[in-house]
Motif scaffolding. Sequence first.
Motif, PDB file in Angstrom:
ATOM      1  N   THR A  26       0.659  -1.181  -0.033  1.00  0.00           N
ATOM      2  CA  THR A  26      -0.112   0.024   0.265  1.00  0.00           C
ATOM      3  C   THR A  26       0.778   1.104  -0.041  1.00  0.00           C
ATOM      4  OG1 THR A  26      -0.180  -0.111   2.516  1.00  0.00           O
ATOM      5  CG2 THR A  26      -1.925  -1.279   1.145  1.00  0.00           C
ATOM      6  N   HIS A  27       2.056   1.195   0.485  1.00  0.00           N
ATOM      7  CA  HIS A  27       2.753   2.469   0.591  1.00  0.00           C
ATOM      8  C   HIS A  27       3.941   2.397  -0.576  1.00  0.00           C
ATOM      9  CE1 HIS A  27       1.449   2.343   4.904  1.00  0.00           C
ATOM     10  NE2 HIS A  27       1.416   3.562   4.722  1.00  0.00           N
ATOM     11  N   GLU A  28       4.009   1.283  -1.436  1.00  0.00           N
ATOM     12  CA  GLU A  28       4.885   1.447  -2.448  1.00  0.00           C
ATOM     13  C   GLU A  28       4.603   2.426  -3.479  1.00  0.00           C
ATOM     14  OE1 GLU A  28       8.237   0.047  -4.386  1.00  0.00           O
ATOM     15  OE2 GLU A  28       7.688  -0.496  -2.353  1.00  0.00           O
ATOM     16  N   LYS A  29       5.506   3.021  -4.121  1.00  0.00           N
ATOM     17  CA  LYS A  29       5.098   3.923  -5.146  1.00  0.00           C
ATOM     18  C   LYS A  29       5.127   3.559  -6.693  1.00  0.00           C
ATOM     19  CE  LYS A  29       7.491   7.758  -2.819  1.00  0.00           C
ATOM     20  NZ  LYS A  29       8.359   9.041  -3.010  1.00  0.00           N
ATOM     21  N   ASP A  30       4.203   3.709  -7.395  1.00  0.00           N
ATOM     22  CA  ASP A  30       4.269   3.186  -8.688  1.00  0.00           C
ATOM     23  C   ASP A  30       4.085   1.546  -8.675  1.00  0.00           C
ATOM     24  OD1 ASP A  30       4.580   5.713  -9.728  1.00  0.00           O
ATOM     25  OD2 ASP A  30       6.609   5.311 -10.025  1.00  0.00           O
ATOM     26  N   LEU A  31       3.154   1.074  -7.859  1.00  0.00           N
ATOM     27  CA  LEU A  31       2.971  -0.275  -7.747  1.00  0.00           C
ATOM     28  C   LEU A  31       2.422  -0.874  -9.058  1.00  0.00           C
ATOM     29  CD1 LEU A  31       2.797  -2.707  -5.741  1.00  0.00           C
ATOM     30  CD2 LEU A  31       0.689  -2.006  -5.000  1.00  0.00           C
ATOM     31  N   VAL A  32       1.479  -0.315  -9.660  1.00  0.00           N
ATOM     32  CA  VAL A  32       1.042  -0.889 -10.774  1.00  0.00           C
ATOM     33  C   VAL A  32       2.166  -1.105 -11.909  1.00  0.00           C
ATOM     34  CG1 VAL A  32      -0.936  -0.695 -12.509  1.00  0.00           C
ATOM     35  CG2 VAL A  32      -1.279  -0.018 -10.108  1.00  0.00           C
ATOM     36  N   ARG A  33       2.810   0.007 -12.069  1.00  0.00           N
ATOM     37  CA  ARG A  33       3.841   0.141 -12.991  1.00  0.00           C
ATOM     38  C   ARG A  33       4.922  -1.284 -12.748  1.00  0.00           C
ATOM     39  NH1 ARG A  33       8.839   2.232 -13.532  1.00  0.00           N
ATOM     40  NH2 ARG A  33       8.383   3.114 -11.682  1.00  0.00           N
ATOM     41  N   LYS A  34       5.261  -1.244 -11.505  1.00  0.00           N
ATOM     42  CA  LYS A  34       6.292  -2.197 -11.202  1.00  0.00           C
ATOM     43  C   LYS A  34       5.613  -3.629 -11.178  1.00  0.00           C
ATOM     44  CE  LYS A  34       8.788   0.920  -7.958  1.00  0.00           C
ATOM     45  NZ  LYS A  34       8.968   1.192  -6.580  1.00  0.00           N
ATOM     46  N   LEU A  35       4.293  -3.955 -10.873  1.00  0.00           N
ATOM     47  CA  LEU A  35       3.802  -5.212 -11.071  1.00  0.00           C
ATOM     48  C   LEU A  35       3.607  -5.567 -12.585  1.00  0.00           C
ATOM     49  CD1 LEU A  35       0.754  -5.155  -8.529  1.00  0.00           C
ATOM     50  CD2 LEU A  35       2.979  -6.446  -8.491  1.00  0.00           C
ATOM     51  N   LEU A  36       3.401  -4.619 -13.349  1.00  0.00           N
ATOM     52  CA  LEU A  36       3.228  -4.856 -14.809  1.00  0.00           C
ATOM     53  C   LEU A  36       4.809  -5.438 -15.307  1.00  0.00           C
ATOM     54  CD1 LEU A  36       0.999  -2.282 -16.143  1.00  0.00           C
ATOM     55  CD2 LEU A  36       0.238  -4.640 -15.884  1.00  0.00           C
ATOM     56  N   GLY A  37       5.706  -4.708 -14.778  1.00  0.00           N
ATOM     57  CA  GLY A  37       7.025  -4.939 -15.474  1.00  0.00           C
ATOM     58  C   GLY A  37       7.781  -6.087 -14.639  1.00  0.00           C
ATOM     59  N   THR A  38       7.294  -6.476 -13.652  1.00  0.00           N
ATOM     60  CA  THR A  38       7.924  -7.667 -13.030  1.00  0.00           C
ATOM     61  C   THR A  38       6.981  -8.855 -13.082  1.00  0.00           C
ATOM     62  OG1 THR A  38       6.831  -7.187 -10.987  1.00  0.00           O
ATOM     63  CG2 THR A  38       9.285  -6.606 -11.313  1.00  0.00           C
ATOM     64  N   ALA A  39       5.600  -9.071 -12.562  1.00  0.00           N
ATOM     65  CA  ALA A  39       4.895 -10.121 -12.578  1.00  0.00           C
ATOM     66  C   ALA A  39       4.237 -10.269 -13.804  1.00  0.00           C
ATOM     67  CB  ALA A  39       3.581  -9.725 -11.282  1.00  0.00           C
ATOM     68  N   GLY A  40       4.340  -9.005 -14.783  1.00  0.00           N
ATOM     69  CA  GLY A  40       3.523  -9.189 -16.240  1.00  0.00           C
ATOM     70  C   GLY A  40       4.476  -9.934 -16.972  1.00  0.00           C
ATOM     71  N   CYS A  41       5.804  -9.717 -16.822  1.00  0.00           N
ATOM     72  CA  CYS A  41       6.935 -10.193 -17.758  1.00  0.00           C
ATOM     73  C   CYS A  41       7.198 -11.763 -17.362  1.00  0.00           C
ATOM     74  CB  CYS A  41       8.219  -9.417 -17.506  1.00  0.00           C
ATOM     75  SG  CYS A  41       8.269  -7.832 -18.415  1.00  0.00           S
ATOM     76  N   TRP A  42       6.975 -12.039 -16.248  1.00  0.00           N
ATOM     77  CA  TRP A  42       6.914 -13.475 -15.700  1.00  0.00           C
ATOM     78  C   TRP A  42       5.843 -14.359 -16.009  1.00  0.00           C
ATOM     79  CZ3 TRP A  42      10.715 -16.358 -14.420  1.00  0.00           C
ATOM     80  CH2 TRP A  42      11.860 -15.772 -13.668  1.00  0.00           C
ATOM     81  N   PHE A  43       4.726 -13.563 -16.141  1.00  0.00           N
ATOM     82  CA  PHE A  43       3.333 -14.225 -16.639  1.00  0.00           C
ATOM     83  C   PHE A  43       3.687 -14.693 -18.092  1.00  0.00           C
ATOM     84  CE2 PHE A  43      -0.682 -14.057 -19.024  1.00  0.00           C
ATOM     85  CZ  PHE A  43      -1.276 -15.035 -18.190  1.00  0.00           C
ATOM     86  N   LEU A  44       4.050 -13.594 -18.923  1.00  0.00           N
ATOM     87  CA  LEU A  44       4.139 -13.944 -20.299  1.00  0.00           C
ATOM     88  C   LEU A  44       5.418 -15.031 -20.459  1.00  0.00           C
ATOM     89  CD1 LEU A  44       4.145 -10.403 -21.696  1.00  0.00           C
ATOM     90  CD2 LEU A  44       2.420 -11.809 -21.920  1.00  0.00           C
ATOM     91  N   PHE A  45       6.372 -14.856 -19.752  1.00  0.00           N
ATOM     92  CA  PHE A  45       7.474 -15.951 -19.732  1.00  0.00           C
ATOM     93  C   PHE A  45       6.854 -17.437 -19.530  1.00  0.00           C
ATOM     94  CE2 PHE A  45      10.859 -18.479 -17.656  1.00  0.00           C
ATOM     95  CZ  PHE A  45      11.844 -18.497 -18.758  1.00  0.00           C
ATOM     96  N   ASP A  46       6.227 -17.544 -18.512  1.00  0.00           N
ATOM     97  CA  ASP A  46       5.532 -18.673 -18.149  1.00  0.00           C
ATOM     98  C   ASP A  46       4.452 -19.237 -19.267  1.00  0.00           C
ATOM     99  OD1 ASP A  46       6.932 -18.756 -15.774  1.00  0.00           O
ATOM    100  OD2 ASP A  46       4.999 -18.009 -14.468  1.00  0.00           O
ATOM    101  N   VAL A  47       3.826 -18.458 -19.687  1.00  0.00           N
ATOM    102  CA  VAL A  47       2.932 -18.976 -20.638  1.00  0.00           C
ATOM    103  C   VAL A  47       3.695 -19.097 -22.001  1.00  0.00           C
ATOM    104  CG1 VAL A  47       1.101 -18.069 -22.352  1.00  0.00           C
ATOM    105  CG2 VAL A  47       0.915 -17.324 -19.820  1.00  0.00           C
ATOM    106  N   LEU A  48       4.608 -18.578 -22.684  1.00  0.00           N
ATOM    107  CA  LEU A  48       5.169 -18.891 -23.696  1.00  0.00           C
ATOM    108  C   LEU A  48       6.325 -19.964 -23.572  1.00  0.00           C
ATOM    109  CD1 LEU A  48       5.903 -15.006 -24.943  1.00  0.00           C
ATOM    110  CD2 LEU A  48       3.939 -16.597 -25.595  1.00  0.00           C
ATOM    111  N   PHE A  49       7.045 -19.729 -22.435  1.00  0.00           N
ATOM    112  CA  PHE A  49       8.240 -20.827 -22.365  1.00  0.00           C
ATOM    113  C   PHE A  49       7.670 -22.101 -21.796  1.00  0.00           C
ATOM    114  CE2 PHE A  49      11.830 -22.549 -20.530  1.00  0.00           C
ATOM    115  CZ  PHE A  49      12.630 -22.836 -21.417  1.00  0.00           C
ATOM    116  N   TYR A  50       7.152 -21.808 -20.592  1.00  0.00           N
ATOM    117  CA  TYR A  50       7.014 -23.056 -19.827  1.00  0.00           C
ATOM    118  C   TYR A  50       5.811 -23.905 -20.551  1.00  0.00           C
ATOM    119  CZ  TYR A  50       9.448 -21.897 -15.641  1.00  0.00           C
ATOM    120  OH  TYR A  50      10.397 -21.248 -14.876  1.00  0.00           O
TER     121      TYR A  50
END
Length: 251
Positions: A217-241
């Motif tokens: 809740t106190h993290e700045k730019d939380l949505v942007r950071k989630l898209l850049g980290t969790a979003g990239c991992w999601f794409l990696f899991d779907v395409l690679f795994y």
Amino acid sequence: LAMLSNFSTAYNVVSISLALDIMHDIYRSSPEVKSLCASALIAGMIAGQIAGGAIGDVLGRHLAMAVVMTLQIVGAIATSTATDGYISIYTWIAFWRFILGVGCGGVYPLAATITAEANAETKESSKAVALAFSMQGIGYLVAPVLASFLATVFPHEHWICWRLVLGFGAVPGLWLLILRMQAQVFRRTSLVSHEMREKTLQATPREVPVSMFDSMTHEKDLVRKLLGTAGCWFLFDVLFYGNVLFSPVVL
């Protein structure tokens, strides 16, 4: 240690598709059962990623890493020694692959945290984390190379090949635990001056625990950071795994 743990995780993730392909001529089963074996580890990784960070907060990063790597060792050995009997061999493999997945998932938050904290003062933490996780590429490469080598050495003993492919997943974890024990012995036997002890205690003060919810809740730019980290991992899991785990490999 973080690099070795990432290598182990990557190898254990992709080894199952190779083992299942080798097992095809020995143990007949439906595609649904084999898919369960392949995806059980992913389910375990989801639980492991959540549990790994929590265990790290309670036990400490390095002790928690030893715990998750022990799960990898147990899971890899258990899958390689599974037998077909009252319970199907694929059911046993799926169960132990889930345990193995908990260990694999726990590596992600712990390896990143250990690497970042160890290099925080050098301002090279981002590069160090990237280097540690780059070992996953080596793990992905070693799995098919080893499987091809074993299939060449044992062309008619497929029962040996698939067990060795899965069992090798325990080797990096055993090596990591040995290195950790050696490091502990070195710390205990080393003579450290009183000034160095005081400096170490002052440099690493104990922080007040902060809940994950408060941090988010106190993290700045939380949505942007989630898209850049969790979003990239999601794409990696779907395409690679998705392609590695469920695509048949012909040896």
